[in-house]
Scaffold this motif. Structure first.
Motif, PDB file in Angstrom:
ATOM      1  N   PRO A   1      35.722  27.409  39.941  1.00 56.28           N
ATOM      2  CA  PRO A   1      35.438  28.241  41.157  1.00 56.28           C
ATOM      3  C   PRO A   1      36.560  28.626  42.021  1.00 56.28           C
ATOM      4  N   ALA A   2      36.520  29.781  42.546  1.00 48.72           N
ATOM      5  CA  ALA A   2      37.572  30.239  43.517  1.00 48.72           C
ATOM      6  C   ALA A   2      37.684  29.141  44.679  1.00 48.72           C
TER       7      ALA A   2
ATOM      8  N   GLY B   1      39.929  35.189  41.828  1.00 46.39           N
ATOM      9  CA  GLY B   1      38.747  35.159  42.086  1.00 46.39           C
ATOM     10  C   GLY B   1      38.280  35.109  43.576  1.00 46.39           C
ATOM     11  N   ILE B   2      39.421  35.783  44.419  1.00 45.11           N
ATOM     12  CA  ILE B   2      39.133  35.890  45.812  1.00 45.11           C
ATOM     13  C   ILE B   2      38.180  37.143  46.272  1.00 45.11           C
ATOM     14  N   ILE B   3      37.218  36.856  46.882  1.00 42.46           N
ATOM     15  CA  ILE B   3      36.322  37.816  47.269  1.00 42.46           C
ATOM     16  C   ILE B   3      36.095  37.659  48.941  1.00 42.46           C
ATOM     17  N   VAL B   4      36.551  38.508  49.753  1.00 47.22           N
ATOM     18  CA  VAL B   4      36.275  38.483  51.061  1.00 47.22           C
ATOM     19  C   VAL B   4      35.545  39.647  51.790  1.00 47.22           C
ATOM     20  N   PHE B   5      34.903  39.190  52.950  1.00 46.46           N
ATOM     21  CA  PHE B   5      33.998  40.369  53.495  1.00 46.46           C
ATOM     22  C   PHE B   5      33.944  40.284  55.064  1.00 46.46           C
TER      23      PHE B   5
ATOM     24  N   ARG C   1      38.616  43.475  61.506  1.00 49.31           N
ATOM     25  CA  ARG C   1      39.152  42.751  62.398  1.00 49.31           C
ATOM     26  C   ARG C   1      39.177  41.292  61.887  1.00 49.31           C
ATOM     27  N   SER C   2      38.105  40.748  61.344  1.00 48.74           N
ATOM     28  CA  SER C   2      38.035  39.464  60.921  1.00 48.74           C
ATOM     29  C   SER C   2      37.276  39.062  59.498  1.00 48.74           C
ATOM     30  N   TRP C   3      37.577  38.207  58.858  1.00 43.60           N
ATOM     31  CA  TRP C   3      37.019  38.101  57.358  1.00 43.60           C
ATOM     32  C   TRP C   3      36.532  36.729  57.208  1.00 43.60           C
ATOM     33  N   ARG C   4      35.581  36.437  56.018  1.00 40.89           N
ATOM     34  CA  ARG C   4      34.926  35.417  55.919  1.00 40.89           C
ATOM     35  C   ARG C   4      35.151  35.680  54.146  1.00 40.89           C
ATOM     36  N   GLN C   5      35.274  34.411  53.545  1.00 45.69           N
ATOM     37  CA  GLN C   5      35.435  34.238  51.913  1.00 45.69           C
ATOM     38  C   GLN C   5      34.131  33.949  51.469  1.00 45.69           C
ATOM     39  N   GLY C   6      33.655  34.785  50.418  1.00 43.30           N
ATOM     40  CA  GLY C   6      32.724  34.459  49.418  1.00 43.30           C
ATOM     41  C   GLY C   6      32.843  33.283  48.651  1.00 43.30           C
ATOM     42  N   SER C   7      31.499  32.841  48.150  1.00 50.45           N
ATOM     43  CA  SER C   7      31.557  31.632  47.192  1.00 50.45           C
ATOM     44  C   SER C   7      31.557  32.336  45.595  1.00 50.45           C
ATOM     45  N   VAL C   8      32.674  32.182  44.880  1.00 48.07           N
ATOM     46  CA  VAL C   8      32.930  32.838  43.705  1.00 48.07           C
ATOM     47  C   VAL C   8      32.949  31.867  42.603  1.00 48.07           C
TER      48      VAL C   8
END
Length: 386
Positions: free
Chosen positions: A64-65, A93-97, A103-110
């Motif tokens: 997992p990332a 495997g980084i995915i951010v949204f 302005r701000s970002w969160r990371q998804g579970s990959v």
């Protein structure tokens, strides 16, 4: 002291699109040269020795990332919108949204750590991402969590099965069937080391993923099952496919050594169309009015005004390879190149010229922006909603 020139960047880069382009510029070059990283994934646990001890290292395909507070500052290779949300994918495997315009970002579970090269959404919730190791990921919650639908191990088995069925079918062209079978067996032998480089979904169930050595797979059930589609494509030399786009039932693909493919029957058969350029195309954009623009190496770009039947060269003033392209809501085309520059066409691809602005940040409470430009610093007007 002279004042900075005023440039209406918001016409081309509304709201946070400036910062989002900056976010992915570092990775755009990697999209053009997929071989920068080969994960050599085998889907197995790798044993390594360190200090006389054996250590079990999980293959990147199955690892997992890593969750990181700095995920948004990693190398990101593609970005898209999921409703009002912005979703970007990249290395390891980084995915951010982002739900606030970047302005701000969160990371998804990959579930994988291989690099991801492209991402698309068909709705605010449903989307797919592709990348190294033949990985295809799917999300149903707007990019917060992802599941693996396909990888290089599974696709190799599918390709062999399909090629064998073709070889055994009555009336099959034996030379074509044997070539497809040899290519499929090579996928098994090589392992999952070949990336997908682009994708297209026409709705929530039907879509295509394309990539290195002519790989193309199609799904008709939202990715639950994938079908090898190489036998439907005139690409006997297995040229890399870097881009895919569609308008209605007409689907276009572009890639290595001047490869341009067109289907006018909703993807049932792709026919190769000769273009004036024999270098690689990295991007393509298509408009409902029939224009198709191909962007390639060293700033070479070509325009078709007849749905891809014929092409003519576009004069581009910057001889740098294209790395990304998109169509904005007003029909204008935005292109990025490997020098980190943005170019625009406001006349459906007939001319392409550089944008002077390179990036933006908000200046003060009146919501105006300061932009870093090639010619200095410019003041931008108010942002418009994306």
């Amino acid at each position: 002291m002279p004042t900075a020139p005023v440039f209406p960047l918001e016409k081309y880069m509304p709201r946070s699109l400036c910062s989002i382009f900056l976010l992915v510029f570092a990775g755009l070059m990697s999209v053009s040269v997929f071989a920068q990283e080969h994960d050599q994934s085998s889907g197995q646990v790798i044993t390594q020795k360190a200090g006389g001890k054996s250590l079990a290292v999980v293959d990147p395909l199955d690892r997992p990332a890593v969750q990181s507070h700095a995920a948004a500052h990693s190398v990101l290779l593609d970005v898209t919108k999921a409703g009002n949300r912005v979703v970007a994918v990249g290395e390891r495997g980084i995915i951010v949204f982002s739900d606030d315009g970047g302005r701000s970002w969160r990371q998804g579970s990959v579930p994988t750590s291989v690099s991801l090269t492209a991402v698309r959404f068909v709705s605010a919730k449903s989307g797919w991402a592709v990348g190294h190791g033949g990985v295809v990921l799917h999300t149903e919650d707007g990019g917060e969590s992802w599941t693996r639908q396909l990888d290089g191990i599974a696709l190799a088995k599918l390709a062999v099965e399909r090629a064998q069925n073709l070889a055994d079918s009555p009336g099959a062209k034996k030379d074509v069937a044997q070539r497809l079978l040899a290519d499929a067996q090579r996928l098994v032998t090589d392992g999952p080391d070949k990336p997908f480089l682009s994708l297209y979904f026409e709705n929530e169930t039907t879509g295509y993923v394309v990539g290195a050595y002519g790989m193309i797979f199609r799904t008709e059930d939202a990715g639950k099952n994938w079908k090898p589609w190489m036998d439907r494509v005139e690409n006997s030399h297995g040229m890399h496919i870097y881009a895919i786009a569609a308008v209605g039932k007409t689907i276009y693909m572009a890639g290595e050594q001047g490869l341009f493919l067109r289907s006018t029957d909703d993807g049932m058969k792709f026919t190769q169309v000769e273009t004036p350029y024999k270098g690689t195309y990295f991007d393509l954009v298509a408009l409902p009015s029939g224009e198709v623009v191909l962007g390639g190496m060293r700033g070479n770009a070509y325009l078709s005004t007849d749905q891809g039947k014929s092409f003519k060269k576009i004069d581009v003033p910057i001889p740098v390879s294209f790395s990304a392209a998109t169509v904005l809501g007003d029909g204008s085309m935005i292109f990025a190149n490997q020098a980190g520059q943005l170019l625009v066409s406001n006349d459906k691809g007939r001319t392409i010229h550089p944008l002077p602005a390179m990036g933006c940040r908000r200046r003060n409470a009146d919501d105006r922006w300061i932009c870093r430009c090639y010619s200095g610093t410019a003041k931008c007007g108010r942002r418009r909603a994306w």
